[in-house]
Design a protein around this motif. Structure first.
Motif, mmCIF file in Angstrom:
data_model
loop_
_atom_site.group_PDB
_atom_site.id
_atom_site.type_symbol
_atom_site.label_atom_id
_atom_site.label_comp_id
_atom_site.label_asym_id
_atom_site.label_seq_id
_atom_site.Cartn_x
_atom_site.Cartn_y
_atom_site.Cartn_z
ATOM 1 N N HIS A 39 41.571 30.236 37.665
ATOM 2 C CA HIS A 39 42.359 29.321 38.499
ATOM 3 C C HIS A 39 41.951 29.506 39.957
ATOM 4 N N ASN A 80 42.242 33.173 47.540
ATOM 5 C CA ASN A 80 42.704 32.582 46.279
ATOM 6 C C ASN A 80 42.069 31.222 46.003
ATOM 7 N N ASP A 118 43.818 36.661 37.485
ATOM 8 C CA ASP A 118 44.655 37.610 38.212
ATOM 9 C C ASP A 118 44.552 39.035 37.668
ATOM 10 N N HIS A 153 39.197 32.564 40.019
ATOM 11 C CA HIS A 153 39.461 33.958 39.642
ATOM 12 C C HIS A 153 40.466 34.033 38.514
HETATM 13 FE FE LIG Z 1 45.594 34.033 41.452
#
Ligand SMILES: [Fe+2]
Length: 301
Positions: A256, A101, A107, A105
């Motif tokens: 994010h 994370n 989601d 990226h």
């Molecule tokens: Fe994420």
């Protein structure tokens, strides 16, 4: 009392105060929704929502995307603390997912139906680091020169969580967790027109790979150059969490990433994901060579 929306100094993000998210009247909700579309990332300090309150807030934005096997579970923990209270070790699958994370990226771009929004709240924060950072893909698109805009017009990329995790040395079996599926790798245009605002935005990030029509190396270079260019000031904003803070962001136009912290310290966040609209966030898939099989489906379940 009317809510206060204070934009950050970046091109995205606003801090929203003078409201109680668990008790919003209709006009307050409309102001929040308007601010969400304008600023793409909304930070609500010190709300201390319970899990049902967070789910109810996220539900105002749309259907909840189910991330756990149990369909009654609408929120998931994003934490390095295991159910038995101990801290995850560096060799554990979930730990590697957390570290993944840390790459830019959006989601669920690797699912047939990409996410509309993501809602994150802080329960336990690390003593330093552990920020979440966002980058404005609307402003990034606006800042591209004409030649690059022309080059990417009409191009698409595949998205795969197998791909992005493999790049950090984490090879995962089909069925090992959410995202490691056999539905294929969605093919998504590099430029996404926002379904509500109509603004074009780059739709890229760590899950993107394999642009049809380009050699693999050329595709990787273009995708990585775009992220490098896009995720720079004044288009980025990082939030240093305090317990009780809640943030919601628009996955359709924002990237994010998580920022590192001392992983020996406990950190616990609660996440609720809002499903995309099938009319605008559903994408066709192609076989993903890293998955065990290819069984196309329009459903994320
Ligand atoms: Fe994420």
């Amino acid at each position: 009392m009317a809510l206060t929306v204070t934009p950050t100094k970046a091109t995205l993000g606003a801090v929203v105060t003078d409201l109680t998210l668990s008790r919003m009247d209709e006009s307050t909700w409309r102001a929040v929704e308007r601010a969400f579309l304008d600023h793409a990332v909304l930070i609500f300090p010190g709300q201390h929502l319970t899990e049902p309150e967070q789910v109810a807030f996220a539900r105002r934005f749309g259907e909840i995307e189910l991330l756990a096997a149990d369909p009654e579970q609408k929120a998931v923990a994003i934490s390095n603390v295991k159910p038995d209270g101990t801290i995850m070790g560096a060799s554990e699958h979930r730990y590697k997912t957390l570290r993944g994370n840390e790459g830019w990226h959006t989601d669920s771009s690797y699912m047939p139906l990409a996410a509309k929004a993501s809602c994150l709240s802080a329960q336990v924060v690390a003593s330093a680091g552990g920020e979440t950072e966002w980058a404005d893909m609307r402003a990034a698109y606006d800042a591209l020169d004409d030649a690059l805009r022309r080059r990417i017009a009409g191009l698409s990329a595949h998205h795969s969580l197998y791909h992005s995790q493999a790049k950090i040395g984490h090879v995962v079996e089909t069925g090992a967790g959410y995202g490691y599926h056999a539905k294929g790798a969605p093919l998504r245009p590099l430029v996404k027109v926002h379904p509500v605002t109509g603004r074009p935005a780059l739709f890229i990030g760590r899950h993107a790979y394999g642009i049809p029509g380009l050699e693999e190396a050329e595709s990787e270079q273009l995708l990585s150059d775009l992220v490098d260019f896009a995720c720079r000031p004044p288009r980025t904003y990082a939030h240093a969490w305090r317990p009780g803070d809640l943030v919601i962001w628009d996955n359709r136009c924002v990237l994010h990433r998580a920022r590192p912290y001392d992983y020996r310290e406990a950190r616990a966040m609660r996440h609720t994901r809002v499903a995309g609209d099938p009319a605008t966030e559903l994408a066709p898939t192609d076989p993903d060579e890293r998955a065990r099989a290819y069984e196309p489906s329009a459903s994320n379940r």
